[in-house]
Design an enzyme around this catalytic site. Structure first.
Site, PDB file in Angstrom:
ATOM      1  N   ARG A 170      28.751  23.700   6.834  1.00 61.92           N
ATOM      2  CA  ARG A 170      28.511  22.260   6.975  1.00 61.92           C
ATOM      3  C   ARG A 170      27.391  21.803   6.046  1.00 61.92           C
ATOM      4  NH1 ARG A 170      29.746  19.497  11.715  1.00 61.92           N
ATOM      5  NH2 ARG A 170      27.683  18.575  11.926  1.00 61.92           N
ATOM      6  N   ARG A 174      22.548  23.240  -3.043  1.00 65.02           N
ATOM      7  CA  ARG A 174      22.579  22.443  -4.258  1.00 65.02           C
ATOM      8  C   ARG A 174      21.549  22.926  -5.267  1.00 65.02           C
ATOM      9  NH1 ARG A 174      21.653  17.387  -1.573  1.00 65.02           N
ATOM     10  NH2 ARG A 174      23.767  16.959  -0.865  1.00 65.02           N
ATOM     11  N   ARG A 247      27.849  24.679  24.125  1.00 65.21           N
ATOM     12  CA  ARG A 247      26.395  24.616  24.173  1.00 65.21           C
ATOM     13  C   ARG A 247      26.006  23.236  24.668  1.00 65.21           C
ATOM     14  NH1 ARG A 247      23.191  28.621  24.691  1.00 65.21           N
ATOM     15  NH2 ARG A 247      21.511  27.976  23.288  1.00 65.21           N
ATOM     16  N   ARG A 279      14.958  20.602  17.121  1.00 61.48           N
ATOM     17  CA  ARG A 279      14.526  19.528  16.232  1.00 61.48           C
ATOM     18  C   ARG A 279      13.747  18.483  17.013  1.00 61.48           C
ATOM     19  NH1 ARG A 279      20.740  18.199  14.129  1.00 61.48           N
ATOM     20  NH2 ARG A 279      21.474  18.021  16.253  1.00 61.48           N
ATOM     21  N   GLU A 299      14.829  18.303  21.125  1.00 62.10           N
ATOM     22  CA  GLU A 299      16.149  18.822  21.545  1.00 62.10           C
ATOM     23  C   GLU A 299      16.034  20.282  21.931  1.00 62.10           C
ATOM     24  OE1 GLU A 299      19.467  18.415  18.789  1.00 62.10           O
ATOM     25  OE2 GLU A 299      19.005  16.301  18.540  1.00 62.10           O
ATOM     26  N   TYR A 347      34.504  20.742  16.511  1.00 66.81           N
ATOM     27  CA  TYR A 347      33.170  20.315  16.095  1.00 66.81           C
ATOM     28  C   TYR A 347      33.311  19.105  15.155  1.00 66.81           C
ATOM     29  CZ  TYR A 347      28.319  21.481  14.544  1.00 66.81           C
ATOM     30  OH  TYR A 347      26.980  21.501  14.257  1.00 66.81           O
ATOM     31  N   ASP A 349      32.674  15.444  13.511  1.00 64.75           N
ATOM     32  CA  ASP A 349      31.683  14.394  13.286  1.00 64.75           C
ATOM     33  C   ASP A 349      32.336  13.037  13.555  1.00 64.75           C
ATOM     34  OD1 ASP A 349      29.332  15.738  12.672  1.00 64.75           O
ATOM     35  OD2 ASP A 349      29.965  16.118  10.622  1.00 64.75           O
TER      36      ASP A 349
HETATM   37  P1  FAD Z   1      32.269  11.825  23.466  1.00 68.08           P
HETATM   38  O1  FAD Z   1      31.263  10.998  22.795  1.00 68.08           O
HETATM   39  O2  FAD Z   1      31.833  13.100  24.120  1.00 68.08           O
HETATM   40  O3  FAD Z   1      32.998  10.906  24.529  1.00 68.08           O
HETATM   41  C1  FAD Z   1      33.755  11.425  25.603  1.00 68.08           C
HETATM   42  C2  FAD Z   1      33.449  10.578  26.814  1.00 68.08           C
HETATM   43  O4  FAD Z   1      34.320  10.972  27.880  1.00 68.08           O
HETATM   44  C3  FAD Z   1      32.029  10.760  27.334  1.00 68.08           C
HETATM   45  O5  FAD Z   1      31.381   9.505  27.395  1.00 68.08           O
HETATM   46  C4  FAD Z   1      32.218  11.379  28.714  1.00 68.08           C
HETATM   47  O6  FAD Z   1      31.246  10.934  29.654  1.00 68.08           O
HETATM   48  C5  FAD Z   1      33.607  10.901  29.081  1.00 68.08           C
HETATM   49  N1  FAD Z   1      34.259  11.768  30.051  1.00 68.08           N
HETATM   50  C6  FAD Z   1      34.439  13.103  29.968  1.00 68.08           C
HETATM   51  N2  FAD Z   1      35.060  13.559  31.068  1.00 68.08           N
HETATM   52  C7  FAD Z   1      35.300  12.479  31.857  1.00 68.08           C
HETATM   53  C8  FAD Z   1      35.893  12.320  33.134  1.00 68.08           C
HETATM   54  N3  FAD Z   1      36.347  13.359  33.830  1.00 68.08           N
HETATM   55  N4  FAD Z   1      35.965  11.075  33.660  1.00 68.08           N
HETATM   56  C9  FAD Z   1      35.444  10.006  32.974  1.00 68.08           C
HETATM   57  N5  FAD Z   1      34.874  10.119  31.767  1.00 68.08           N
HETATM   58  C10 FAD Z   1      34.789  11.331  31.212  1.00 68.08           C
HETATM   59  N6  FAD Z   1      28.405  13.077  14.228  1.00 68.08           N
HETATM   60  C11 FAD Z   1      28.137  12.539  13.018  1.00 68.08           C
HETATM   61  O7  FAD Z   1      29.045  12.029  12.351  1.00 68.08           O
HETATM   62  N7  FAD Z   1      26.859  12.507  12.531  1.00 68.08           N
HETATM   63  C12 FAD Z   1      25.811  13.028  13.223  1.00 68.08           C
HETATM   64  O8  FAD Z   1      24.669  12.977  12.754  1.00 68.08           O
HETATM   65  C13 FAD Z   1      26.072  13.621  14.490  1.00 68.08           C
HETATM   66  N8  FAD Z   1      25.066  14.157  15.220  1.00 68.08           N
HETATM   67  C14 FAD Z   1      25.331  14.699  16.448  1.00 68.08           C
HETATM   68  C15 FAD Z   1      24.269  15.208  17.185  1.00 68.08           C
HETATM   69  C16 FAD Z   1      24.502  15.756  18.432  1.00 68.08           C
HETATM   70  C17 FAD Z   1      23.352  16.311  19.221  1.00 68.08           C
HETATM   71  C18 FAD Z   1      25.827  15.793  18.954  1.00 68.08           C
HETATM   72  C19 FAD Z   1      26.090  16.404  20.297  1.00 68.08           C
HETATM   73  C20 FAD Z   1      26.874  15.290  18.221  1.00 68.08           C
HETATM   74  C21 FAD Z   1      26.651  14.740  16.956  1.00 68.08           C
HETATM   75  N9  FAD Z   1      27.682  14.173  16.206  1.00 68.08           N
HETATM   76  C22 FAD Z   1      27.412  13.619  14.968  1.00 68.08           C
HETATM   77  C23 FAD Z   1      29.081  14.180  16.697  1.00 68.08           C
HETATM   78  C24 FAD Z   1      29.455  12.906  17.451  1.00 68.08           C
HETATM   79  O9  FAD Z   1      28.610  12.756  18.571  1.00 68.08           O
HETATM   80  C25 FAD Z   1      30.913  13.038  17.900  1.00 68.08           C
HETATM   81  O10 FAD Z   1      31.763  13.219  16.793  1.00 68.08           O
HETATM   82  C26 FAD Z   1      31.456  11.825  18.691  1.00 68.08           C
HETATM   83  O11 FAD Z   1      30.498  11.244  19.521  1.00 68.08           O
HETATM   84  C27 FAD Z   1      32.615  12.316  19.524  1.00 68.08           C
HETATM   85  O12 FAD Z   1      33.242  11.238  20.190  1.00 68.08           O
HETATM   86  P2  FAD Z   1      34.284  11.524  21.349  1.00 68.08           P
HETATM   87  O13 FAD Z   1      34.794  10.220  21.796  1.00 68.08           O
HETATM   88  O14 FAD Z   1      35.249  12.563  20.892  1.00 68.08           O
HETATM   89  O15 FAD Z   1      33.447  12.270  22.483  1.00 68.08           O
HETATM   90  N1  UDP Z   2      21.161  25.197  10.558  1.00 74.55           N
HETATM   91  C1  UDP Z   2      20.131  26.079  10.338  1.00 74.55           C
HETATM   92  N2  UDP Z   2      18.894  25.579  10.048  1.00 74.55           N
HETATM   93  C2  UDP Z   2      18.638  24.271   9.963  1.00 74.55           C
HETATM   94  C3  UDP Z   2      19.695  23.359  10.181  1.00 74.55           C
HETATM   95  C4  UDP Z   2      20.954  23.860  10.492  1.00 74.55           C
HETATM   96  O1  UDP Z   2      20.320  27.279  10.424  1.00 74.55           O
HETATM   97  O2  UDP Z   2      17.495  23.882   9.707  1.00 74.55           O
HETATM   98  C5  UDP Z   2      22.500  25.757  10.890  1.00 74.55           C
HETATM   99  C6  UDP Z   2      22.669  25.924  12.409  1.00 74.55           C
HETATM  100  O3  UDP Z   2      23.481  27.048  12.652  1.00 74.55           O
HETATM  101  C7  UDP Z   2      23.394  24.650  12.767  1.00 74.55           C
HETATM  102  C8  UDP Z   2      24.314  24.487  11.573  1.00 74.55           C
HETATM  103  O4  UDP Z   2      23.513  24.902  10.459  1.00 74.55           O
HETATM  104  O5  UDP Z   2      24.101  24.785  13.980  1.00 74.55           O
HETATM  105  C9  UDP Z   2      24.855  23.095  11.342  1.00 74.55           C
HETATM  106  O6  UDP Z   2      23.756  22.204  11.204  1.00 74.55           O
HETATM  107  P1  UDP Z   2      23.892  20.660  11.478  1.00 74.55           P
HETATM  108  O7  UDP Z   2      22.609  20.014  11.088  1.00 74.55           O
HETATM  109  O8  UDP Z   2      25.146  20.180  10.837  1.00 74.55           O
HETATM  110  O9  UDP Z   2      24.035  20.669  13.062  1.00 74.55           O
HETATM  111  P2  UDP Z   2      24.319  19.488  14.112  1.00 74.55           P
HETATM  112  O10 UDP Z   2      23.667  18.256  13.552  1.00 74.55           O
HETATM  113  O11 UDP Z   2      25.784  19.415  14.254  1.00 74.55           O
HETATM  114  O12 UDP Z   2      23.627  19.987  15.346  1.00 74.55           O
END
Ligand code: FAD
Ligand code: UDP
Length: 367
Positions: A170, A174, A247, A279, A299, A347, A349
């Site tokens: 991911r 560079r 996780r 982070r 986090e 996984y 985005d």
């Molecule tokens: P979700 O957002 O998980 O929505 C599913 C919903 O279903 C939830 O609100 C849940 O409460 C509901 N639900 C589940 N089960 C039930 C049930 N039984 N009854 C009623 N409701 C229910 N993406 C990026 O592009 N850039 C980023 O920088 C980025 N950072 C991230 C950082 C973190 C820490 C995490 C966890 C994810 C990150 N993502 C990022 C990914 C992004 O969050 C997801 O791609 C996106 O939110 C997924 O949308 P979704 O609708 O599939 O799932």
């Molecule tokens: N990662 C790492 N060091 C860092 C940042 C990321 O080793 O400082 C690795 C780690 O395994 C992480 C993965 O790269 O789970 C993907 O990172 P990303 O920032 O895309 O994670 P997310 O934002 O999805 O948590």
């Protein structure tokens, strides 16, 4: 009677609901949480948009998806450039000439490449099979030890040798002095936060919050012709093939009154093994905020247990094989669409979630 019951008011469910509404369909969207938006939910606190479920930066290479999301918000020019803190030493991310220079004193790309080549050869890796081998093969052992191993093992709770190689791919590597965390052409943060995007998508759609599908499954299924399900796929099938692993994260958010700038950057990664969090996010920097106070979130990763939020699927072979069995059952359910990060156990985005939802829309409505 509704055309669609949408389980989950996250991004996937909301894009589907919006598109169905455009086609005259009647939708009810439910969520077990108290708010819409799923994991992209932001809440304004002290004038700062707080990313309640971790840092969310929108990025995509796909113009269609960029134009699509820009219908619902104006985006700023934020470019993600996290800093890694390894025991007090600071390095630029992603792995680029600034990182290599700080670590080895190298100045030219050729010197950096040579250094990595030496370390890769010394480790004897020709065909990387797991995250550790993939990382060493991409950036060498020094960077693996200082910036990857500790962070990865606390994030995933497993040795890097047991994790799939794709996770580390991911991140860009560079040989230019460029700290942009993403390679994509389009990137930014929606001005005013992400919740506004979902509010616009769900305008005029019936929403019920604090409703868990499984607490009233039979009744809820009866009120619509079809279900769009975005929860955990194994739960939908009563875990009959076993429990898929995830996780989870605990977010500790603090309002700091004594400073308006805590860490000088939106994202700082703690890459040593000992610091318990991965982070620290300082939310105001996503929007170049000038408020008097600041808000940070640490986090803390943990293994998912029932009752907690599942954030990251663990896509190793065992879990992927289990998912395949659930997927076969899902494919056999004619009136249920399974979508999003949890139901597809991917996984994804945000841009990929929008892309996947739009593909489903095309299939469903025959365009
Ligand atoms: P979700 O957002 O998980 O929505 C599913 C919903 O279903 C939830 O609100 C849940 O409460 C509901 N639900 C589940 N089960 C039930 C049930 N039984 N009854 C009623 N409701 C229910 N993406 C990026 O592009 N850039 C980023 O920088 C980025 N950072 C991230 C950082 C973190 C820490 C995490 C966890 C994810 C990150 N993502 C990022 C990914 C992004 O969050 C997801 O791609 C996106 O939110 C997924 O949308 P979704 O609708 O599939 O799932
Ligand atoms: N990662 C790492 N060091 C860092 C940042 C990321 O080793 O400082 C690795 C780690 O395994 C992480 C993965 O790269 O789970 C993907 O990172 P990303 O920032 O895309 O994670 P997310 O934002 O999805 O948590």
């Amino acid at each position: 009677m509704y055309d669609y019951l949408i389980v989950g008011a996250g991004l996937y469910g909301s894009v589907f609901a919006y598109e169905a509404k455009q086609r005259g369909k009647k939708c009810l969207i439910i969520d077990k949480r108290h708010h819409i938006g799923g994991n992209i939910y932001t809440e304004e606190i002290e004038g700062i948009n707080v990313h309640k479920y971790g840092a969310h930066i929108f990025h995509t290479n796909n113009k269609r998806i960029w134009d699509y999301v820009n219908r619902f918000a104006e985006f700023n020019r934020y470019t993600n450039s996290p800093v890694a803190n390894y025991k007090g030493e600071l390095y630029n991310l992603p792995f680029n000439m600034n990182t290599f220079n700080k670590l080895w004193g190298v100045i030219s790309p050729a010197e950096a490449m040579q250094k990595i080549e030496e370390q890769r050869n010394a480790a004897g890796i020709t065909d990387p099979k797991n995250l550790e081998e993939q990382a060493i093969s991409l950036v060498g052992t020094d960077i693996y030890e200082k910036l990857i191993k500790g962070y990865t093992e606390k994030q995933w709770g497993r040795p890097a040798k047991e994790l799939p190689a794709f996770i580390i791919k991911r991140l860009p590597v560079r040989f230019t002095y460029d700290n942009n965390y993403f390679n994509d052409r389009y990137q930014g943060i929606p001005i005013g936060g992400y919740t506004g995007i979902i509010e616009k998508m769900l305008e005029d759609i019936d929403i019920r919050l604090n409703v868990d599908f499984f607490e009233d499954r039979d009744e809820l299924t009866k009120i619509a012709k079809k279900v769009v399900y975005t929860g955990m796929i194994d739960q939908y099938f009563d875990y009959k093939f076993g429990v898929l692993k995830y996780r989870s994260l605990q977010f500790e958010t603090k309002v700091l009154d004594d400073t308006d700038n805590h860490q000088g950057n939106a994202v700082v990664n703690y890459t040593d093994r000992e610091t318990p969090y991965t982070r620290v996010i300082e939310h105001k920097h996503f929007e170049f905020g000038t408020q008097d106070k600041t808000i940070i979130t640490e986090e803390y990763p943990s293994e998912w247990e029932p009752g907690e939020e599942p954030y990251y699927p663990i896509n190793d072979d065992i879990n992927n094989d289990m998912f395949k069995k659930y997927k076969e059952l899902a494919d056999g359910e004619p009136n249920v669409i399974f979508g999003g990060r949890l139901a597809n156990y991917k996984y994804y985005d945000m841009h990929q979630v929008i892309g996947a939802a739009l593909v489903t829309v095309e299939k469903e409505f025959g365009e």
